[in-house]
Design a protein around this motif. Structure first.
Motif, PDB file in Angstrom:
ATOM      1  N   MET A   1     -19.421 -13.212   5.105  1.00 29.81           N
ATOM      2  CA  MET A   1     -18.409 -12.188   5.305  1.00 29.81           C
ATOM      3  C   MET A   1     -17.825 -11.822   3.942  1.00 29.81           C
ATOM      4  O   MET A   1     -17.302 -12.660   3.227  1.00 29.81           O
ATOM      5  CB  MET A   1     -17.317 -12.687   6.240  1.00 29.81           C
ATOM      6  CG  MET A   1     -16.160 -11.751   6.348  1.00 29.81           C
ATOM      7  SD  MET A   1     -14.923 -12.161   7.591  1.00 29.81           S
ATOM      8  CE  MET A   1     -14.198 -13.643   6.953  1.00 29.81           C
ATOM      9  N   LYS A   2     -17.927 -10.545   3.577  1.00 26.39           N
ATOM     10  CA  LYS A   2     -17.333 -10.032   2.347  1.00 26.39           C
ATOM     11  C   LYS A   2     -16.069  -9.269   2.708  1.00 26.39           C
ATOM     12  O   LYS A   2     -15.970  -8.694   3.792  1.00 26.39           O
ATOM     13  CB  LYS A   2     -18.296  -9.095   1.625  1.00 26.39           C
ATOM     14  CG  LYS A   2     -19.530  -9.764   1.093  1.00 26.39           C
ATOM     15  CD  LYS A   2     -20.387  -8.751   0.367  1.00 26.39           C
ATOM     16  CE  LYS A   2     -21.646  -9.377  -0.148  1.00 26.39           C
ATOM     17  NZ  LYS A   2     -22.490  -8.390  -0.846  1.00 26.39           N
ATOM     18  N   MET A   3     -15.118  -9.263   1.773  1.00 27.61           N
ATOM     19  CA  MET A   3     -13.873  -8.542   1.993  1.00 27.61           C
ATOM     20  C   MET A   3     -13.542  -7.716   0.763  1.00 27.61           C
ATOM     21  O   MET A   3     -13.893  -8.092  -0.353  1.00 27.61           O
ATOM     22  CB  MET A   3     -12.733  -9.513   2.276  1.00 27.61           C
ATOM     23  CG  MET A   3     -12.845 -10.184   3.614  1.00 27.61           C
ATOM     24  SD  MET A   3     -11.392 -11.141   3.979  1.00 27.61           S
ATOM     25  CE  MET A   3     -12.078 -12.773   3.856  1.00 27.61           C
ATOM     26  N   ILE A   4     -12.882  -6.606   0.994  1.00 27.35           N
ATOM     27  CA  ILE A   4     -12.387  -5.748  -0.078  1.00 27.35           C
ATOM     28  C   ILE A   4     -10.879  -5.646   0.088  1.00 27.35           C
ATOM     29  O   ILE A   4     -10.373  -5.395   1.183  1.00 27.35           O
ATOM     30  CB  ILE A   4     -13.026  -4.354  -0.018  1.00 27.35           C
ATOM     31  CG1 ILE A   4     -14.519  -4.446  -0.279  1.00 27.35           C
ATOM     32  CG2 ILE A   4     -12.363  -3.429  -1.030  1.00 27.35           C
ATOM     33  CD1 ILE A   4     -15.251  -3.118  -0.155  1.00 27.35           C
ATOM     34  N   PHE A   5     -10.168  -5.842  -1.033  1.00 27.05           N
ATOM     35  CA  PHE A   5      -8.716  -5.683  -1.042  1.00 27.05           C
ATOM     36  C   PHE A   5      -8.414  -4.389  -1.781  1.00 27.05           C
ATOM     37  O   PHE A   5      -8.824  -4.204  -2.927  1.00 27.05           O
ATOM     38  CB  PHE A   5      -8.053  -6.872  -1.751  1.00 27.05           C
ATOM     39  CG  PHE A   5      -6.557  -6.790  -1.778  1.00 27.05           C
ATOM     40  CD1 PHE A   5      -5.821  -6.978  -0.628  1.00 27.05           C
ATOM     41  CD2 PHE A   5      -5.883  -6.521  -2.950  1.00 27.05           C
ATOM     42  CE1 PHE A   5      -4.438  -6.908  -0.638  1.00 27.05           C
ATOM     43  CE2 PHE A   5      -4.506  -6.456  -2.985  1.00 27.05           C
ATOM     44  CZ  PHE A   5      -3.786  -6.639  -1.829  1.00 27.05           C
ATOM     45  N   GLY A   6      -7.729  -3.457  -1.122  1.00 28.04           N
ATOM     46  CA  GLY A   6      -7.416  -2.170  -1.724  1.00 28.04           C
ATOM     47  C   GLY A   6      -5.928  -1.980  -1.894  1.00 28.04           C
ATOM     48  O   GLY A   6      -5.134  -2.430  -1.074  1.00 28.04           O
ATOM     49  N   LEU A   7      -5.558  -1.316  -2.988  1.00 26.52           N
ATOM     50  CA  LEU A   7      -4.161  -0.994  -3.276  1.00 26.52           C
ATOM     51  C   LEU A   7      -4.001   0.504  -3.447  1.00 26.52           C
ATOM     52  O   LEU A   7      -4.872   1.171  -4.010  1.00 26.52           O
ATOM     53  CB  LEU A   7      -3.703  -1.666  -4.576  1.00 26.52           C
ATOM     54  CG  LEU A   7      -3.455  -3.147  -4.555  1.00 26.52           C
ATOM     55  CD1 LEU A   7      -3.118  -3.635  -5.964  1.00 26.52           C
ATOM     56  CD2 LEU A   7      -2.345  -3.502  -3.598  1.00 26.52           C
ATOM     57  N   ASP A   8      -2.879   1.021  -3.000  1.00 21.37           N
ATOM     58  CA  ASP A   8      -2.504   2.411  -3.222  1.00 21.37           C
ATOM     59  C   ASP A   8      -1.114   2.391  -3.840  1.00 21.37           C
ATOM     60  O   ASP A   8      -0.126   2.112  -3.166  1.00 21.37           O
ATOM     61  CB  ASP A   8      -2.507   3.187  -1.909  1.00 21.37           C
ATOM     62  CG  ASP A   8      -2.058   4.628  -2.077  1.00 21.37           C
ATOM     63  OD1 ASP A   8      -2.138   5.144  -3.219  1.00 21.37           O
ATOM     64  OD2 ASP A   8      -1.638   5.235  -1.082  1.00 21.37           O
ATOM     65  N   LEU A   9      -1.040   2.636  -5.141  1.00 26.71           N
ATOM     66  CA  LEU A   9       0.227   2.583  -5.857  1.00 26.71           C
ATOM     67  C   LEU A   9       0.781   3.991  -6.029  1.00 26.71           C
ATOM     68  O   LEU A   9       0.169   4.835  -6.693  1.00 26.71           O
ATOM     69  CB  LEU A   9       0.034   1.936  -7.231  1.00 26.71           C
ATOM     70  CG  LEU A   9      -0.568   0.532  -7.208  1.00 26.71           C
ATOM     71  CD1 LEU A   9      -0.837   0.054  -8.622  1.00 26.71           C
ATOM     72  CD2 LEU A   9       0.327  -0.427  -6.467  1.00 26.71           C
ATOM     73  N   GLY A  10       1.918   4.256  -5.426  1.00 32.93           N
ATOM     74  CA  GLY A  10       2.573   5.548  -5.542  1.00 32.93           C
ATOM     75  C   GLY A  10       3.861   5.426  -6.326  1.00 32.93           C
ATOM     76  O   GLY A  10       4.227   4.354  -6.801  1.00 32.93           O
ATOM     77  N   THR A  11       4.582   6.528  -6.474  1.00 32.30           N
ATOM     78  CA  THR A  11       5.831   6.505  -7.223  1.00 32.30           C
ATOM     79  C   THR A  11       6.943   5.797  -6.455  1.00 32.30           C
ATOM     80  O   THR A  11       7.805   5.172  -7.059  1.00 32.30           O
ATOM     81  CB  THR A  11       6.293   7.931  -7.577  1.00 32.30           C
ATOM     82  OG1 THR A  11       6.392   8.691  -6.368  1.00 32.30           O
ATOM     83  CG2 THR A  11       5.319   8.589  -8.522  1.00 32.30           C
ATOM     84  N   ASN A  12       6.932   5.894  -5.135  1.00 37.94           N
ATOM     85  CA  ASN A  12       7.970   5.268  -4.323  1.00 37.94           C
ATOM     86  C   ASN A  12       7.417   4.313  -3.285  1.00 37.94           C
ATOM     87  O   ASN A  12       8.135   3.904  -2.384  1.00 37.94           O
ATOM     88  CB  ASN A  12       8.790   6.330  -3.584  1.00 37.94           C
ATOM     89  CG  ASN A  12       9.655   7.124  -4.499  1.00 37.94           C
ATOM     90  OD1 ASN A  12       9.227   7.531  -5.565  1.00 37.94           O
ATOM     91  ND2 ASN A  12      10.871   7.363  -4.104  1.00 37.94           N
ATOM     92  N   SER A  13       6.129   3.986  -3.371  1.00 37.22           N
ATOM     93  CA  SER A  13       5.557   3.116  -2.349  1.00 37.22           C
ATOM     94  C   SER A  13       4.332   2.381  -2.880  1.00 37.22           C
ATOM     95  O   SER A  13       3.715   2.796  -3.858  1.00 37.22           O
ATOM     96  CB  SER A  13       5.156   3.930  -1.119  1.00 37.22           C
ATOM     97  OG  SER A  13       4.147   4.856  -1.464  1.00 37.22           O
ATOM     98  N   ILE A  14       4.031   1.291  -2.197  1.00 35.24           N
ATOM     99  CA  ILE A  14       2.828   0.519  -2.473  1.00 35.24           C
ATOM    100  C   ILE A  14       2.163   0.261  -1.124  1.00 35.24           C
ATOM    101  O   ILE A  14       2.796  -0.224  -0.197  1.00 35.24           O
ATOM    102  CB  ILE A  14       3.161  -0.827  -3.153  1.00 35.24           C
ATOM    103  CG1 ILE A  14       3.861  -0.595  -4.482  1.00 35.24           C
ATOM    104  CG2 ILE A  14       1.901  -1.659  -3.350  1.00 35.24           C
ATOM    105  CD1 ILE A  14       4.426  -1.850  -5.110  1.00 35.24           C
ATOM    106  N   GLY A  15       0.890   0.608  -1.004  1.00 35.44           N
ATOM    107  CA  GLY A  15       0.136   0.346   0.211  1.00 35.44           C
ATOM    108  C   GLY A  15      -1.019  -0.595  -0.097  1.00 35.44           C
ATOM    109  O   GLY A  15      -1.515  -0.630  -1.216  1.00 35.44           O
TER     110      GLY A  15
END
Length: 56
Positions: A1-15
């Motif tokens: 099982m492989k996994m990918i960790f993704g980030l979305d860095l915005g000016t007022n938020s982090i996903g």
């Protein structure tokens, strides 16, 4: 099982999300995900947009 960790860095938020993928990299399922909103007042955002770092 492989996994990918993704980030979305915005000016007022982090996903973020953790996704399980098969051997070919095709997504199978989302394991977990979330976001964090960073509240800022309008005067701080205005200074940030104008790059007035000294006033922050």
């Amino acid at each position: 099982m492989k996994m990918i960790f993704g980030l979305d860095l915005g000016t007022n938020s982090i996903g973020w999300a953790l996704v399980e993928v098969d051997d070919n990299g095709k997504p199978i399922r989302i394991i977990t995900m979330g976001s964090r909103i960073i509240p800022m007042s309008q005067d701080i955002l205005g200074n940030f947009d104008r790059e007035n770092w000294a006033e922050m």
